[in-house]
Design a protein around this motif. Structure first.
Motif, mmCIF file in Angstrom:
data_model
loop_
_atom_site.group_PDB
_atom_site.id
_atom_site.type_symbol
_atom_site.label_atom_id
_atom_site.label_comp_id
_atom_site.label_asym_id
_atom_site.label_seq_id
_atom_site.Cartn_x
_atom_site.Cartn_y
_atom_site.Cartn_z
ATOM 1 N N UNK A 24 -5.289 1.426 3.408
ATOM 2 C CA UNK A 24 -4.079 1.004 4.103
ATOM 3 C C UNK A 24 -2.816 1.362 3.333
ATOM 4 N N UNK A 25 -2.961 2.023 2.168
ATOM 5 C CA UNK A 25 -1.789 2.377 1.380
ATOM 6 C C UNK A 25 -0.923 3.385 2.140
ATOM 7 N N UNK A 26 0.386 3.237 2.009
ATOM 8 C CA UNK A 26 1.302 4.211 2.583
ATOM 9 C C UNK A 26 1.150 5.546 1.855
ATOM 10 N N UNK A 27 1.304 6.666 2.567
ATOM 11 C CA UNK A 27 1.237 7.967 1.892
ATOM 12 C C UNK A 27 2.443 8.140 0.979
ATOM 13 N N UNK A 28 2.191 8.498 -0.273
ATOM 14 C CA UNK A 28 3.271 8.700 -1.244
ATOM 15 C C UNK A 28 2.999 9.968 -2.052
ATOM 16 N N UNK A 65 -0.881 -11.442 -4.299
ATOM 17 C CA UNK A 65 -1.908 -10.962 -3.384
ATOM 18 C C UNK A 65 -1.654 -9.587 -2.800
ATOM 19 N N UNK A 66 -0.569 -8.930 -3.211
ATOM 20 C CA UNK A 66 -0.197 -7.635 -2.651
ATOM 21 C C UNK A 66 -0.390 -6.520 -3.678
ATOM 22 N N UNK A 67 -1.027 -5.405 -3.305
ATOM 23 C CA UNK A 67 -1.114 -4.270 -4.224
ATOM 24 C C UNK A 67 0.265 -3.637 -4.396
ATOM 25 N N UNK A 68 0.670 -3.435 -5.632
ATOM 26 C CA UNK A 68 2.011 -2.924 -5.905
ATOM 27 C C UNK A 68 1.961 -1.879 -7.015
ATOM 28 N N UNK A 69 2.809 -0.844 -6.884
ATOM 29 C CA UNK A 69 3.021 0.100 -7.964
ATOM 30 C C UNK A 69 4.045 -0.492 -8.931
ATOM 31 N N UNK A 70 3.672 -0.556 -10.220
ATOM 32 C CA UNK A 70 4.639 -0.985 -11.226
ATOM 33 C C UNK A 70 5.377 0.256 -11.732
ATOM 34 N N UNK A 94 2.475 -1.233 -2.168
ATOM 35 C CA UNK A 94 1.745 0.020 -1.949
ATOM 36 C C UNK A 94 1.452 0.279 -0.476
ATOM 37 N N UNK A 95 1.564 -0.728 0.352
ATOM 38 C CA UNK A 95 1.266 -0.561 1.774
ATOM 39 C C UNK A 95 2.517 -0.292 2.604
ATOM 40 N N UNK A 96 3.599 -1.045 2.318
ATOM 41 C CA UNK A 96 4.784 -0.958 3.170
ATOM 42 C C UNK A 96 6.029 -0.470 2.435
ATOM 43 N N UNK A 97 5.905 -0.159 1.149
ATOM 44 C CA UNK A 97 6.986 0.453 0.377
ATOM 45 C C UNK A 97 8.268 -0.359 0.372
ATOM 46 N N UNK A 98 8.138 -1.602 -0.054
ATOM 47 C CA UNK A 98 9.317 -2.428 -0.333
ATOM 48 C C UNK A 98 9.071 -3.158 -1.648
ATOM 49 N N UNK A 99 10.129 -3.696 -2.224
ATOM 50 C CA UNK A 99 10.038 -4.278 -3.563
ATOM 51 C C UNK A 99 9.673 -5.757 -3.517
#
Length: 252
Positions: A24-28, A65-70, A94-99
């Motif tokens: 479900x990760x957004x394409x980056x 609970x949210x996967x995030x890029x640090x 990582x899914x919706x690209x917000x902070x």
């Protein structure tokens, strides 16, 4: 054009990942382990100084609970009359690209600042840990901060003549954020020669991309949109970052 909710990048950077959550990760166009090292030059009238800067995707964390890029953005250097040591971090969904969180430790000539903001989009509020009076209402349910803004730009198509605008900066008075795609160039850097697309990002704050700072960012004119050069006015000096090296990160 309005800033989209998620990226339109060519390279997902997560292909072949086993955990179902990753599907479900957004394409980056970046991945964990990517590190960009820059040569930093500060200029005040005819006086020049030097330093270093870096942008990196340090880890994949779980935050509330949210996967995030640090993400990290560090600059250090200056000239006789102006020194800067700035460390910023952002946790990008990582899914919706917000902070979800933004941290900064800034020590520059005549000014010091430490701040940590936690973002709660479901409640449309942000909280300042150091200064509760600086807490408030989010301007968007998909907020961006100064660092996540850079990585979000990388997910856009970046076609010359396009302009993206939206109220996505987490503080209302920083909006609207704007991304103007100005031109293409071929540039020579310490890291080599690149085809680049030049972008003018604007956030209505006093940071790197302030409205009066005349900032421009050169991104590689390919699917990865690697930041190659940044030029901006900060306080009394003009800062220029130029790419020295790229570490793409391990396969995922």
């Amino acid at each position: 054009m309005l800033l989209p909710h998620s990226g339109a990048a060519q390279d997902a950077g997560n292909a072949g990942s086993a955990p179902s959550a990753r599907t479900a990760f957004a394409p980056v166009p970046f991945k964990v382990g990517e590190s960009l090292e820059f040569r930093l030059q500060a200029e005040w009238f005819l006086v020049r100084g030097h330093g270093t800067a870096s942008l990196s995707v340090d880890a994949l964390d779980t935050l509330r609970g949210n996967p995030t890029y640090r993400l990290s953005f560090r600059t250090k250097g200056g000239i006789t009359v102006f020194k800067i040591n700035d460390a910023q971090r952002s946790w990008l969904d990582a899914r919706k690209l917000f902070s979800h969180r933004f941290e900064q430790k800034l020590d520059q000539t005549g000014y010091k600042k430490e701040r940590t903001y936690e973002f709660f989009p479901g409640e449309m509020r942000f909280v300042s840990l150091e200064n509760p009076a600086d807490s408030g209402t989010l301007a968007s349910a998909i907020p961006l901060d100064d660092v996540s803004f850079i990585y979000f730009i990388r997910t856009l198509p970046l076609k010359v003549g396009d302009e993206y605008t939206a109220a996505r900066y987490y503080k209302r008075d920083g909006n609207p954020v704007t991304v103007r795609v100005l031109r293409t160039e071929r540039i020579m850097l310490p890291a080599g020669e690149f085809d680049a697309v030049v972008v003018k990002p604007i956030i209505r704050t006093k940071g790197l991309f302030s409205e009066g700072g005349e900032a421009e960012v050169w991104f590689s004119n390919d699917a990865r949109h690697i930041p190659l050069r940044v030029r901006a006015k900060v306080s009394i000096a003009t800062l220029t970052m130029e790419l020295k090296s790229v570490t793409a990160g391990p396969p995922q």
